[in-house]
Design a protein around this motif. Structure first.
Motif, PDB file in Angstrom:
ATOM      1  N   GLU A  29       0.980  -1.260   0.131  1.00 44.87           N
ATOM      2  CA  GLU A  29      -0.012   0.126   0.046  1.00 44.87           C
ATOM      3  C   GLU A  29       0.865   1.197  -0.215  1.00 44.87           C
ATOM      4  N   GLU A  30       2.195   1.193   0.537  1.00 44.15           N
ATOM      5  CA  GLU A  30       2.913   2.331   0.617  1.00 44.15           C
ATOM      6  C   GLU A  30       3.482   2.659  -0.665  1.00 44.15           C
ATOM      7  N   TYR A  31       3.715   1.793  -1.434  1.00 47.25           N
ATOM      8  CA  TYR A  31       4.005   1.912  -2.830  1.00 47.25           C
ATOM      9  C   TYR A  31       3.306   2.770  -3.524  1.00 47.25           C
ATOM     10  N   TRP A  32       2.043   2.725  -3.121  1.00 44.76           N
ATOM     11  CA  TRP A  32       0.855   3.550  -4.228  1.00 44.76           C
ATOM     12  C   TRP A  32       0.727   4.938  -3.443  1.00 44.76           C
ATOM     13  N   ARG A  33       1.547   5.177  -2.346  1.00 49.64           N
ATOM     14  CA  ARG A  33       1.567   6.438  -1.716  1.00 49.64           C
ATOM     15  C   ARG A  33       3.003   7.218  -1.936  1.00 49.64           C
ATOM     16  N   ARG A  34       3.831   6.576  -2.836  1.00 50.72           N
ATOM     17  CA  ARG A  34       5.234   7.152  -2.840  1.00 50.72           C
ATOM     18  C   ARG A  34       5.351   8.418  -3.599  1.00 50.72           C
ATOM     19  N   SER A  35       4.263   9.059  -4.367  1.00 48.96           N
ATOM     20  CA  SER A  35       4.123  10.228  -5.018  1.00 48.96           C
ATOM     21  C   SER A  35       2.729  10.762  -5.087  1.00 48.96           C
ATOM     22  N   ALA A  36       2.585  12.184  -5.363  1.00 42.06           N
ATOM     23  CA  ALA A  36       1.377  12.533  -5.668  1.00 42.06           C
ATOM     24  C   ALA A  36       0.584  12.066  -6.651  1.00 42.06           C
ATOM     25  N   TRP A  37       1.066  11.443  -7.596  1.00 40.60           N
ATOM     26  CA  TRP A  37       0.570  10.933  -8.725  1.00 40.60           C
ATOM     27  C   TRP A  37       0.712   9.283  -8.881  1.00 40.60           C
ATOM     28  N   ALA A  38       1.035   8.755  -7.836  1.00 45.07           N
ATOM     29  CA  ALA A  38       1.080   7.378  -7.629  1.00 45.07           C
ATOM     30  C   ALA A  38      -0.288   6.811  -7.726  1.00 45.07           C
ATOM     31  N   GLY A  39      -0.427   5.645  -8.450  1.00 44.41           N
ATOM     32  CA  GLY A  39      -1.743   4.986  -8.550  1.00 44.41           C
ATOM     33  C   GLY A  39      -3.006   5.798  -9.132  1.00 44.41           C
ATOM     34  N   ARG A  40      -2.658   6.828  -9.938  1.00 46.54           N
ATOM     35  CA  ARG A  40      -3.529   7.670 -10.482  1.00 46.54           C
ATOM     36  C   ARG A  40      -3.729   7.261 -12.001  1.00 46.54           C
ATOM     37  N   ARG A  41      -4.819   7.468 -12.524  1.00 47.13           N
ATOM     38  CA  ARG A  41      -5.272   7.755 -14.071  1.00 47.13           C
ATOM     39  C   ARG A  41      -5.031   9.080 -14.580  1.00 47.13           C
ATOM     40  N   HIS A  42      -5.167   9.998 -13.728  1.00 49.65           N
ATOM     41  CA  HIS A  42      -5.144  11.514 -14.181  1.00 49.65           C
ATOM     42  C   HIS A  42      -4.818  12.192 -12.827  1.00 49.65           C
ATOM     43  N   ALA A  43      -3.982  13.066 -13.141  1.00 53.90           N
ATOM     44  CA  ALA A  43      -3.663  14.165 -12.170  1.00 53.90           C
ATOM     45  C   ALA A  43      -4.707  15.313 -11.793  1.00 53.90           C
ATOM     46  N   ALA A  44      -4.707  16.025 -10.793  1.00 54.59           N
ATOM     47  CA  ALA A  44      -5.705  17.001 -10.374  1.00 54.59           C
ATOM     48  C   ALA A  44      -5.916  17.763 -11.558  1.00 54.59           C
ATOM     49  N   ASP A  45      -5.017  18.320 -12.382  1.00 54.34           N
ATOM     50  CA  ASP A  45      -5.403  19.137 -13.551  1.00 54.34           C
ATOM     51  C   ASP A  45      -6.071  18.491 -14.661  1.00 54.34           C
ATOM     52  N   GLY A  46      -6.307  17.146 -14.639  1.00 58.47           N
ATOM     53  CA  GLY A  46      -6.706  16.124 -15.806  1.00 58.47           C
ATOM     54  C   GLY A  46      -5.667  15.591 -16.860  1.00 58.47           C
ATOM     55  N   ALA A  47      -4.239  15.850 -16.651  1.00 54.89           N
ATOM     56  CA  ALA A  47      -3.242  15.302 -17.290  1.00 54.89           C
ATOM     57  C   ALA A  47      -3.365  14.018 -16.985  1.00 54.89           C
ATOM     58  N   VAL A  48      -2.971  13.059 -18.024  1.00 53.93           N
ATOM     59  CA  VAL A  48      -2.935  11.774 -17.916  1.00 53.93           C
ATOM     60  C   VAL A  48      -1.637  11.207 -17.230  1.00 53.93           C
ATOM     61  N   VAL A  49      -2.073  10.488 -16.422  1.00 53.93           N
ATOM     62  CA  VAL A  49      -0.828  10.016 -15.390  1.00 53.93           C
ATOM     63  C   VAL A  49      -0.521   8.568 -15.932  1.00 53.93           C
ATOM     64  N   ALA A  50      -1.418   7.647 -15.693  1.00 52.18           N
ATOM     65  CA  ALA A  50      -1.318   6.262 -16.435  1.00 52.18           C
ATOM     66  C   ALA A  50      -0.284   5.560 -15.578  1.00 52.18           C
ATOM     67  N   ASP A  51      -0.578   5.620 -14.051  1.00 55.90           N
ATOM     68  CA  ASP A  51       0.252   4.738 -13.181  1.00 55.90           C
ATOM     69  C   ASP A  51      -0.231   3.494 -12.703  1.00 55.90           C
ATOM     70  N   GLY A  52      -0.481   2.582 -13.620  1.00 60.34           N
ATOM     71  CA  GLY A  52      -1.346   1.288 -13.335  1.00 60.34           C
ATOM     72  C   GLY A  52      -0.393   0.401 -13.661  1.00 60.34           C
ATOM     73  N   ALA A  53      -0.654  -1.013 -13.219  1.00 61.79           N
ATOM     74  CA  ALA A  53       0.188  -2.040 -13.389  1.00 61.79           C
ATOM     75  C   ALA A  53       0.595  -2.242 -14.929  1.00 61.79           C
ATOM     76  N   VAL A  54      -0.523  -2.276 -15.966  1.00 67.95           N
ATOM     77  CA  VAL A  54      -0.145  -2.475 -17.463  1.00 67.95           C
ATOM     78  C   VAL A  54       0.876  -1.256 -17.761  1.00 67.95           C
ATOM     79  N   THR A  55       0.667  -0.158 -17.508  1.00 65.17           N
ATOM     80  CA  THR A  55       1.136   0.842 -18.084  1.00 65.17           C
ATOM     81  C   THR A  55       2.531   1.548 -17.588  1.00 65.17           C
ATOM     82  N   ASN A  56       2.887   1.201 -16.420  1.00 69.57           N
ATOM     83  CA  ASN A  56       4.174   1.412 -15.677  1.00 69.57           C
ATOM     84  C   ASN A  56       4.705   0.438 -15.152  1.00 69.57           C
ATOM     85  N   PRO A  57       4.558  -0.098 -13.753  1.00 70.99           N
ATOM     86  CA  PRO A  57       5.467  -0.962 -13.115  1.00 70.99           C
ATOM     87  C   PRO A  57       5.583  -2.170 -14.197  1.00 70.99           C
ATOM     88  N   LEU A  58       4.583  -2.682 -14.709  1.00 69.65           N
ATOM     89  CA  LEU A  58       4.717  -3.792 -15.645  1.00 69.65           C
ATOM     90  C   LEU A  58       4.697  -3.539 -17.217  1.00 69.65           C
TER      91      LEU A  58
END
Length: 371
Positions: free
Chosen positions: A156-185
């Protein structure tokens, strides 16, 4: 270019430190002249200029190579700025978050007569070409499909490593794509596409996604997808960071007379031929991405992982982000474990169901996974 190539690195903590080490390991071939990170420069040699902002580092000018290990939404703008300033670029994965951004960065590179290397390290291995040749040679019969399995364990701590961790989009709507498919794997997807010969967005005909999450995040941590290719053929991937332990990820080549497993982090190809009691295993070498980019800048040698070869991956990323929000895995099938002061959510049965995805070329839902 004569003399050492001047290198600037944005993002020098965590994985970014590996880029600092790579630059220092090249000795006189390069000179690390600048780094940028809001957390400070860390352990860099005396004389290296330290900036808190990547854009400011680029504005200071005179870089031959710019390396970006920065938040995903910043990649495209920083790459274009560096290219327009005359630098070659080494861009961490995922390189961009849309086909439109892919085209914009590629156009900037062409206009500046500079190049972009992408941080998919696995694609810089000779094993990828060997696996591709295995897929088409008939040694394991007719290729039925390509699979990919990535099973890691992230807390669970991995998903709190940064403000954008575990997010599809940032607060301003920018695409983040920090999911299993598109980032760690993401390497599993990129390597499977490369072995299957898919390079451009048009090489992908269609994608079926089945995105799940066990953690309290916006994006996926337990997912499967099936990619249909324009030239025929199919890739089925099961990618999860909710396994009870880390497995060595691999790409599967399922043939009519055997199968092969390519362990892309180890550069090993294991071939299981029909009727053979034991597999054969072949080892390959890979080049360092920065060293390869330096050789390209000096001598014009082809890049190991040019941006143009990652368009199919960008198509997959775009489709994953556009898919319905990941569904929460049923709590009855999720265990919680505490290890070394961290909390892990484990999807029970993920290992067996992931193997079935790769072997049977179907998603978790299509196979009847109970989550």
């Amino acid at each position: 270019m004569s003399g050492p190539l001047r290198v600037g690195i944005a993002g020098v903590h965590g994985h970014g430190r590996s880029h600092v080490d790579a630059a220092l390991a090249l000795g006189d071939a390069v000179e690390l002249v600048a780094v940028a990170d809001p957390r400070g420069g860390g352990d860099v040699p005396p004389g290296v200029r330290v900036f808190t902002d990547a854009g400011t580092m680029l504005d200071a000018g005179d870089l031959d190579i710019a390396i970006f290990s920065t938040p995903i939404p910043t990649h495209a703008d920083l790459a274009v700025q560096a290219l327009e300033a005359g630098a070659h670029v080494l861009l961490e994965k995922p390189p961009v978050v849309s086909i439109a951004e892919h085209a914009r960065v590629d156009a900037a590179a062409r206009a500046a007569d500079r190049s972009v290397q992408v941080g998919f390290q696995s694609l810089a291995s000779a094993g990828v070409a060997a696996a591709r040749q295995m897929a088409t040679s008939g040694e394991i019969g007719e290729l039925e499909h390509v699979g990919a399995v990535g099973l890691w364990s992230r807390s669970e701590e991995y998903w709190r490593r940064s403000a954008w961790a575990g997010r599809r989009h940032a607060a301003d709507g920018a695409v983040v794509a920090d999911g299993a498919v598109t980032n760690p794997l993401a390497h599993a997807v990129a390597t499977a596409l490369a072995i299957a010969g898919a390079r451009t967005p048009d090489d992908v005909r269609g994608i079926r996604t089945d995105l799940r999450r066990a953690n309290d995040i916006d994006t996926d941590d337990t997912s499967s997808l099936v990619i249909d290719l324009a030239a025929g053929g199919r890739i089925a991937a099961a990618l999860s960071v909710t396994a009870p332990r880390r497995h060595e990820p691999y790409v599967l080549l399922r043939g009519s007379r055997g199968h092969a497993l390519y362990f892309y982090t180890l550069d090993l190809l294991q071939v299981h031929r029909a009727g053979a009691a034991l597999p054969q295993t072949f080892a390959f070498t890979r080049v360092g991405l920065l060293a390869d980019l330096v050789a390209h800048a000096r001598h014009g040698t082809p890049l190991a992982v040019p941006l143009a070869d990652t368009g199919a991956f960008t198509r997959v990323l775009e489709e994953v982000v556009a898919s319905p929000a990941p569904r929460a895995a049923a709590s009855a099938h999720v265990s919680i474990e505490n290890r070394d002061g961290e909390t892990f959510r484990i999807v029970r049965g993920i290992e067996e169901w992931s193997e079935r995805v790769a072997w049977e070329a179907a998603t978790f839902s299509e196979l009847g996974a109970p989550w």
